[in-house]
Motif scaffolding. Structure first.
Motif, mmCIF file in Angstrom:
data_model
loop_
_atom_site.group_PDB
_atom_site.id
_atom_site.type_symbol
_atom_site.label_atom_id
_atom_site.label_comp_id
_atom_site.label_asym_id
_atom_site.label_seq_id
_atom_site.Cartn_x
_atom_site.Cartn_y
_atom_site.Cartn_z
ATOM 1 N N VAL A 207 0.836 -1.201 0.000
ATOM 2 C CA VAL A 207 0.000 0.000 0.000
ATOM 3 C C VAL A 207 0.869 1.249 0.000
ATOM 4 O O VAL A 207 1.783 1.383 0.822
ATOM 5 N N LEU A 208 0.580 2.163 -0.919
ATOM 6 C CA LEU A 208 1.192 3.482 -0.916
ATOM 7 C C LEU A 208 0.119 4.474 -0.499
ATOM 8 O O LEU A 208 -0.937 4.558 -1.133
ATOM 9 N N MET A 209 0.374 5.222 0.577
ATOM 10 C CA MET A 209 -0.588 6.177 1.098
ATOM 11 C C MET A 209 -0.381 7.548 0.461
ATOM 12 O O MET A 209 0.760 7.975 0.251
ATOM 13 N N LEU A 210 -1.479 8.229 0.151
ATOM 14 C CA LEU A 210 -1.442 9.628 -0.269
ATOM 15 C C LEU A 210 -1.862 10.477 0.919
ATOM 16 O O LEU A 210 -2.949 10.298 1.461
ATOM 17 N N THR A 211 -0.985 11.375 1.358
ATOM 18 C CA THR A 211 -1.259 12.170 2.547
ATOM 19 C C THR A 211 -1.236 13.654 2.208
ATOM 20 O O THR A 211 -0.600 14.076 1.245
ATOM 21 N N ALA A 212 -1.928 14.451 3.014
ATOM 22 C CA ALA A 212 -1.902 15.898 2.836
ATOM 23 C C ALA A 212 -0.488 16.403 3.090
ATOM 24 O O ALA A 212 0.197 15.937 4.002
ATOM 25 N N ARG A 213 -0.040 17.314 2.262
ATOM 26 C CA ARG A 213 1.325 17.828 2.397
ATOM 27 C C ARG A 213 1.530 18.442 3.784
ATOM 28 O O ARG A 213 0.738 19.254 4.246
ATOM 29 N N GLY A 214 2.607 18.012 4.446
ATOM 30 C CA GLY A 214 2.922 18.529 5.766
ATOM 31 C C GLY A 214 2.327 17.742 6.917
ATOM 32 O O GLY A 214 2.642 17.991 8.067
ATOM 33 N N GLU A 215 1.454 16.756 6.608
ATOM 34 C CA GLU A 215 0.829 15.976 7.683
ATOM 35 C C GLU A 215 1.713 14.783 8.062
ATOM 36 O O GLU A 215 1.466 13.646 7.673
ATOM 37 N N ASP A 216 2.775 15.069 8.821
ATOM 38 C CA ASP A 216 3.713 14.016 9.207
ATOM 39 C C ASP A 216 3.058 12.942 10.048
ATOM 40 O O ASP A 216 3.426 11.765 9.968
ATOM 41 N N THR A 217 2.085 13.331 10.876
ATOM 42 C CA THR A 217 1.431 12.357 11.754
ATOM 43 C C THR A 217 0.748 11.273 10.936
ATOM 44 O O THR A 217 0.875 10.082 11.235
ATOM 45 N N ASP A 218 0.024 11.661 9.893
ATOM 46 C CA ASP A 218 -0.647 10.685 9.041
ATOM 47 C C ASP A 218 0.349 9.733 8.403
ATOM 48 O O ASP A 218 0.103 8.528 8.291
ATOM 49 N N MET B 19 1.009 1.322 10.713
ATOM 50 C CA MET B 19 -0.129 0.419 10.534
ATOM 51 C C MET B 19 0.061 -0.552 9.371
ATOM 52 O O MET B 19 -0.796 -1.394 9.132
ATOM 53 N N GLY B 20 1.161 -0.429 8.651
ATOM 54 C CA GLY B 20 1.431 -1.411 7.606
ATOM 55 C C GLY B 20 1.515 -0.871 6.201
ATOM 56 O O GLY B 20 1.625 -1.650 5.248
ATOM 57 N N ALA B 21 1.475 0.461 6.016
ATOM 58 C CA ALA B 21 1.689 1.025 4.686
ATOM 59 C C ALA B 21 3.150 0.818 4.298
ATOM 60 O O ALA B 21 4.031 0.791 5.153
ATOM 61 N N ASP B 22 3.393 0.667 3.013
ATOM 62 C CA ASP B 22 4.759 0.430 2.536
ATOM 63 C C ASP B 22 5.479 1.729 2.186
ATOM 64 O O ASP B 22 6.702 1.793 2.248
ATOM 65 N N ASP B 23 4.726 2.746 1.797
ATOM 66 C CA ASP B 23 5.336 4.013 1.412
ATOM 67 C C ASP B 23 4.245 5.080 1.417
ATOM 68 O O ASP B 23 3.069 4.769 1.614
ATOM 69 N N TYR B 24 4.636 6.330 1.203
ATOM 70 C CA TYR B 24 3.661 7.403 1.148
ATOM 71 C C TYR B 24 4.143 8.485 0.193
ATOM 72 O O TYR B 24 5.334 8.597 -0.108
ATOM 73 N N LEU B 25 3.217 9.278 -0.294
ATOM 74 C CA LEU B 25 3.511 10.467 -1.085
ATOM 75 C C LEU B 25 2.580 11.579 -0.626
ATOM 76 O O LEU B 25 1.402 11.332 -0.373
ATOM 77 N N PRO B 26 3.078 12.811 -0.533
ATOM 78 C CA PRO B 26 2.188 13.926 -0.207
ATOM 79 C C PRO B 26 1.380 14.348 -1.431
ATOM 80 O O PRO B 26 1.867 14.247 -2.564
ATOM 81 N N LYS B 27 0.148 14.807 -1.200
ATOM 82 C CA LYS B 27 -0.678 15.340 -2.277
ATOM 83 C C LYS B 27 -0.527 16.864 -2.328
ATOM 84 O O LYS B 27 -0.379 17.483 -1.281
ATOM 85 N N PRO B 28 -0.594 17.453 -3.530
ATOM 86 C CA PRO B 28 -0.739 16.778 -4.828
ATOM 87 C C PRO B 28 0.560 16.090 -5.221
ATOM 88 O O PRO B 28 1.637 16.632 -4.992
ATOM 89 N N CYS B 29 0.453 14.906 -5.793
ATOM 90 C CA CYS B 29 1.643 14.137 -6.126
ATOM 91 C C CYS B 29 1.950 14.233 -7.621
ATOM 92 O O CYS B 29 1.063 14.442 -8.449
ATOM 93 N N ASN B 30 3.196 14.070 -7.935
ATOM 94 C CA ASN B 30 3.650 14.038 -9.316
ATOM 95 C C ASN B 30 3.413 12.632 -9.870
ATOM 96 O O ASN B 30 3.931 11.660 -9.307
#
Length: 231
Positions: A76-87, A94-105
């Motif tokens: 799972v790759l999570m899309l998170t709000a930019r700057g929301e480090d807690t998320d 919780m088991g996500a493999d990676d994340y990218l802030p939105k808006p993402c390239n």
């Protein structure tokens, strides 16, 4: 055969945009715009990887992740709000493999998905040593199993890769740049805590299996798997 990606995001326009780009990059793409619907759907349909937005109507993305981790280990790759480090941190825990802030390239998203898929492969054809054991800990890269004192550690693909790197260099300090590059498939960026969060989870799983203090933090340098440490 194309890798099948499921995008779970309520922004239909964004889903269409990302799907169009990913399909040009050789992926097969499906989309679902509701969290609860995604959980039900994933109990019946398998995908190679998931892109999951944190902010979803009805059921939040983190709740979706918590529920699907009860029955699937699909990366799972999570899309998170930019700057929301807690998320981001909670998602990784919780088991996500990676994340990218939105808006993402879209180009970076495709690159991250390829990295996730590479490290979730069951067998690395260039891997000459399929099983590595240090003390009571054994990892097998052929079937992606991790055992400590006879107990399965149930590692995610990212956790497995990081622990394998540490085991192969047991007794030596491995810097975070190396762990990120080799274990997560990308360079370590500023303020990126992915390696720390994944290592913290590995430590907890080892401790639950009776292996305390096996991974040592070396301040300012990285991590070390203790050859003679733990229980």
């Amino acid at each position: 055969m194309k890798d099948h990606v499921l995008i779970i995001d309520d922004d239909k326009e964004l889903c269409a945009l990302l799907a169009q780009y990913l399909e040009l990059q050789g992926f097969e793409v499906s989309s679902i715009h509701d969290g609860a619907e995604a959980v039900t759907h994933l109990q019946q349909q398998e995908y190679d990887t998931l892109v999951l937005d944190v902010m979803l109507p009805g059921m939040m993305g983190l709740d979706v992740l918590r529920k699907i981790r009860d029955f699937t280990d699909t990366p799972v790759l999570m899309l998170t709000a930019r700057g929301e480090d807690t998320d981001r941190i909670v998602g990784l825990e919780m088991g996500a493999d990676d994340y990218l802030p939105k808006p993402c390239n879209p180009r970076e998203l495709a690159a991250r998905l390829r990295a996730i898929l590479r490290r979730s492969q069951l067998t690395d054809i260039n891997e000459s040593q399929t099983e590595v054991s240090v003390g009571s800990t054994t990892l097998n890269s052929a079937n992606r199993t991790a055992i400590h004192r006879g107990v399965s550690l149930n590692l995610t693909s990212a956790e497995f890769n990081l622990l394998m790197i540490l085991l192969k260099r047991a007794g030596k300090i491995v810097d975070k740049d190396t762990l990120s590059q080799e274990g997560l498939g990308r360079p370590l960026s500023a303020y990126d805590r992915s390696v720390d969060v994944h290592v913290s989870k590995i430590r907890r799983k080892l401790a639950n299996a009776g292996g305390k203090e096996l991974i040592v933090s070396v301040r300012g340098l990285g991590y070390q798997f203790a050859v003679d440490g733990g229980y």
